[in-house]
Scaffold this motif. Structure first.
Motif, short mmCIF file in Angstrom:
data_model
loop_
_atom_site.label_atom_id
_atom_site.label_comp_id
_atom_site.label_asym_id
_atom_site.label_seq_id
_atom_site.Cartn_x
_atom_site.Cartn_y
_atom_site.Cartn_z
N GLU A 19 0.84 -1.20 0.00
CA GLU A 19 0.00 0.00 0.00
C GLU A 19 0.87 1.25 0.00
N THR A 20 0.42 2.26 -0.71
CA THR A 20 1.11 3.54 -0.73
C THR A 20 0.08 4.66 -0.84
N GLY A 21 0.48 5.88 -0.45
CA GLY A 21 -0.39 7.03 -0.55
C GLY A 21 -1.17 7.35 0.71
N LYS A 22 -1.03 6.54 1.75
CA LYS A 22 -1.78 6.75 2.99
C LYS A 22 -0.97 7.44 4.08
N ILE A 23 0.31 7.11 4.17
CA ILE A 23 1.13 7.61 5.27
C ILE A 23 2.44 8.21 4.76
N ALA A 24 3.16 8.87 5.65
CA ALA A 24 4.48 9.44 5.36
C ALA A 24 4.44 10.32 4.12
N ARG A 25 3.48 11.20 4.04
CA ARG A 25 3.31 12.04 2.86
C ARG A 25 4.41 13.08 2.72
N GLN A 26 5.17 13.33 3.79
CA GLN A 26 6.28 14.27 3.70
C GLN A 26 7.46 13.64 2.96
N ALA A 27 7.52 12.31 2.94
CA ALA A 27 8.60 11.61 2.25
C ALA A 27 8.37 11.66 0.74
N ASP A 28 9.45 11.48 -0.01
CA ASP A 28 9.32 11.43 -1.46
C ASP A 28 8.66 10.15 -1.92
N GLY A 29 8.75 9.10 -1.13
CA GLY A 29 8.10 7.83 -1.42
C GLY A 29 7.95 7.02 -0.15
N ALA A 30 6.84 6.28 -0.03
CA ALA A 30 6.62 5.45 1.15
C ALA A 30 5.71 4.29 0.79
N ILE A 31 5.96 3.14 1.38
CA ILE A 31 5.14 1.96 1.12
C ILE A 31 4.99 1.17 2.41
N ILE A 32 3.83 0.55 2.57
CA ILE A 32 3.58 -0.38 3.68
C ILE A 32 3.45 -1.76 3.06
N ALA A 33 4.22 -2.71 3.55
CA ALA A 33 4.14 -4.10 3.10
C ALA A 33 3.64 -4.95 4.26
N THR A 34 2.60 -5.74 4.00
CA THR A 34 2.00 -6.59 5.03
C THR A 34 1.99 -8.04 4.56
N CYS A 35 2.45 -8.93 5.44
CA CYS A 35 2.41 -10.36 5.17
C CYS A 35 2.03 -11.04 6.48
N GLY A 36 0.80 -11.53 6.55
CA GLY A 36 0.31 -12.11 7.79
C GLY A 36 0.21 -11.04 8.86
N GLU A 37 0.87 -11.26 10.00
CA GLU A 37 0.86 -10.29 11.09
C GLU A 37 2.07 -9.37 11.07
N THR A 38 2.91 -9.49 10.04
CA THR A 38 4.10 -8.66 9.92
C THR A 38 3.82 -7.46 9.02
#
Length: 50
Positions: A19-38
């Protein structure tokens, strides 16, 4: 508003969500990676001038 992007993929028999576009909008790029509970967040910031 920022455009939000979400992609679910199968990786080695496990569901991975990217997922991207939801958090860390001050950064030039940010991504959240989820796999199970990690959950991992990765951000990138670059200088405007060298």
């Amino acid at each position: 508003m920022f455009k939000e992007f979400k992609e679910e993929i199968d990786f080695g028999g496990k569901k991975v969500i990217l997922e991207t576009g939801k958090i860390a909008r001050q950064a030039d790029g940010a991504i959240i990676a989820t796999c199970g509970e990690t959950v991992v967040i990765a951000t990138v910031v670059g200088a405007k001038k060298s």
